[in-house]
Design a protein around this motif. Structure first.
Motif, PDB file in Angstrom:
ATOM      1  N   LYS A  54      85.612  69.838 -39.212  1.00  0.00           N
ATOM      2  CA  LYS A  54      84.475  70.096 -38.336  1.00  0.00           C
ATOM      3  C   LYS A  54      83.227  70.343 -39.154  1.00  0.00           C
ATOM      4  O   LYS A  54      83.185  71.242 -39.985  1.00  0.00           O
TER       5      LYS A  54
ATOM      6  N   ARG B 165      86.149  63.028 -24.536  1.00  0.00           N
ATOM      7  CA  ARG B 165      85.087  63.997 -24.807  1.00  0.00           C
ATOM      8  C   ARG B 165      83.755  63.366 -24.420  1.00  0.00           C
ATOM      9  O   ARG B 165      83.108  62.711 -25.226  1.00  0.00           O
TER      10      ARG B 165
ATOM     11  N   MET C  62      79.368  62.970 -26.466  1.00  0.00           N
ATOM     12  CA  MET C  62      79.590  63.337 -27.859  1.00  0.00           C
ATOM     13  C   MET C  62      78.288  63.306 -28.654  1.00  0.00           C
ATOM     14  O   MET C  62      77.389  62.512 -28.367  1.00  0.00           O
TER      15      MET C  62
ATOM     16  N   SER D 147      76.532  61.431 -34.602  1.00  0.00           N
ATOM     17  CA  SER D 147      76.890  62.015 -35.889  1.00  0.00           C
ATOM     18  C   SER D 147      76.066  61.471 -37.044  1.00  0.00           C
ATOM     19  O   SER D 147      75.918  62.144 -38.068  1.00  0.00           O
TER      20      SER D 147
ATOM     21  N   ASP E  93      85.231  61.816 -32.409  1.00  0.00           N
ATOM     22  CA  ASP E  93      85.894  63.082 -32.683  1.00  0.00           C
ATOM     23  C   ASP E  93      87.329  62.768 -33.086  1.00  0.00           C
ATOM     24  O   ASP E  93      88.176  62.450 -32.238  1.00  0.00           O
TER      25      ASP E  93
ATOM     26  N   ALA F 184      86.578  57.722 -35.010  1.00  0.00           N
ATOM     27  CA  ALA F 184      85.201  58.192 -35.208  1.00  0.00           C
ATOM     28  C   ALA F 184      84.495  57.369 -36.279  1.00  0.00           C
ATOM     29  O   ALA F 184      85.124  56.874 -37.210  1.00  0.00           O
TER      30      ALA F 184
ATOM     31  N   ASP G 185      81.687  58.694 -38.539  1.00  0.00           N
ATOM     32  CA  ASP G 185      80.943  59.912 -38.853  1.00  0.00           C
ATOM     33  C   ASP G 185      79.657  59.614 -39.592  1.00  0.00           C
ATOM     34  O   ASP G 185      78.679  60.337 -39.476  1.00  0.00           O
TER      35      ASP G 185
END
Length: 436
Positions: free
Chosen positions: A16, A63, A66, A69, A84, A114, A116
């Motif tokens: 995280k 989710r 989101m 990122s 995620d 994901a 990221d």
């Protein structure tokens, strides 16, 4: 596919990003027809304008809404990352948006949980596959548009591919793997590894590995690769909690240097010794010969936030080697463009954000201050609540800054012109302590 080697979705494996954790903001309540709005923006503030909403991130069934990122600008396109890998929200759409019109393009479907962050090398986009939907011993890798069209490189076995880097024609992947040969790599079941390919991803070799010696499923990983010219920096994170030396690759040779209060090159929420405190900062970048890191807990005299700066060629020798530069808020992201390094930060309430810039890494000035836009309303009993959305990522193109937010949207703000006024002088004093 070996069923015994399939990914176990119930095992908690996410990293995280603490630098992007959004503090509880000041709520806006709609009750009895009365709207309680935040205070008006100060004179000179910038007003964010909605640029685009990433529909696959917003409408995800596991989710919804989101965060964005990562943002990257390549040509006339803005690329947006989301996902995620703890909740397994994939497949993940790699979406880009035309800078001129905001028109969306669904570039590629990554069969992973994901995206990221993006890496840009030679004008091409690379997206490491953090949590592939394949067995842990399957060949996985990254998505890229190198060669003119989007495709997936099924390179080599990884559990998690956290980063990708390219120096010349050499490609590096960093992350975590199952131990392929305990006679060679020791008794640990998993390894933090960096792999290398010199033939465009056709064949791979393990270049560097570290492990905690644990036989259990753990978190021995390389989270980040930092490139500076012909040099690659990385630092493993191990379950043992012992801070690892920085691994450095230059012109085909590896070296290391121990951490003695110097800059770490780790992920955003893993232990480090930077400034004698836990590192949970934004991304590491090398800019104008300096390693620059932002940290959400780096503060002078217990208040304020800043970035740490250290020359990339200097090995740490003193307890507090890096210079500390105050910032207007906790640093969320760093972005370099056209010889300028930008930092996105926000206040502790996540109600106001700032974009700052530097041309040397140590002298910064705030180019935009803005109230975070309001997110989508939701019901709390009979009350409708509408909170400011937190800032989560940054990209800059000319005088426009693009702000990814915690609710799948990207906003555009106009930067004020840079001035010659110097920012506060940096200091080498550690956070929360007075210099002796």
């Amino acid at each position: 596919m070996n069923s015994a080697m399939q990914r176990i979705t119930t095992v908690p494996t996410p990293r995280k990003p603490a630098a992007r954790t959004i503090a509880l903001p000041v709520a806006v309540l709609v009750a009895g027809g009365v709207l309680l709005t935040p205070s008006a923006a100060m004179a000179g503030d910038t007003t964010p304008v909605l640029f685009a909403t990433n529909a696959p991130a917003h409408d995800n069934t596991i989710r919804p809404k989101m965060p964005i990122s990562d943002l990257a600008v390549v040509g006339d396109q803005l690329y947006t990352g989301y996902g995620d890998y703890g909740l397994n929200t994939g497949p993940t759409q790699i979406m880009s948006y035309a800078l001129g019109t905001g028109a969306a393009t669904d570039d590629f479907t990554l069969n992973g949980e994901a995206v990221d962050h993006f890496r840009i090398f030679d004008g091409d986009v690379y997206a490491p596959d953090i949590d592939p939907k394949l067995a842990w011993d399957a060949n996985v890798g990254y998505a890229t548009n190198a060669g003119g069209s989007w495709h997936y490189v099924f390179g080599t076995p990884f559990e998690h591919v956290f980063d990708v880097a390219k120096i010349g024609s050499t490609i590096f992947l960093a992350g975590q793997i199952l131990n392929p040969d305990k006679a060679v790599y020791g008794a640990a079941n998993e390894l933090a590894v960096i792999k290398k390919s010199t033939d465009g991803g056709a064949t791979w070799t393990i270049e560097k590995w570290r492990d905690s010696g644990s036989a259990a499923i753990g978190y021995d990983r390389y989270y980040q690769l930092t490139v500076d010219g012909d040099t690659l920096y990385a630092q493993a994170t191990l379950d043992s909690g012992v801070v690892q030396p920085v691994d450095v690759w230059t012109a085909g040779s590896w070296s290391t240097f121990a951490q003695r209060g110097g800059v770490t090159f780790t992920g955003r929420d893993v232990p480090g010794t930077l400034g004698g405190t836990r590192f949970d900062g934004a991304r590491t970048t090398v800019f104008n010969g300096n390693v620059v890191q932002g940290g959400s807990r780096f503060a002078l005299s217990g208040s304020g936030y800043g970035v740490w700066v250290q020359p990339a060629t200097t090995r740490p020798s003193g307890k507090y080697a890096p210079a500390y530069v105050p910032m207007p808020g906790r640093v969320i992201d760093l972005f370099a463009s056209a010889g300028v390094l930008y930092a996105l930060s926000q206040n502790a309430a996540a109600s106001e954000s700032y974009v700052s810039s530097t041309t040397d890494g140590t002298t910064w000035q705030t180019r935009a201050t803005f109230a975070n836009p309001l997110g989508e309303p939701f019901q709390e009993g009979t009350t409708t609540i509408q909170n400011p959305v937190g800032s989560s990522s940054l990209a800059v193109n000319g005088s426009d800054a693009y702000i990814g937010t915690s609710e799948s949207a990207v906003y555009r703000v106009t930067l004020n012109p840079a001035t010659a006024a110097p920012a506060p002088a940096p200091t080498t004093a550690p956070p929360g302590k007075k210099k002796k």
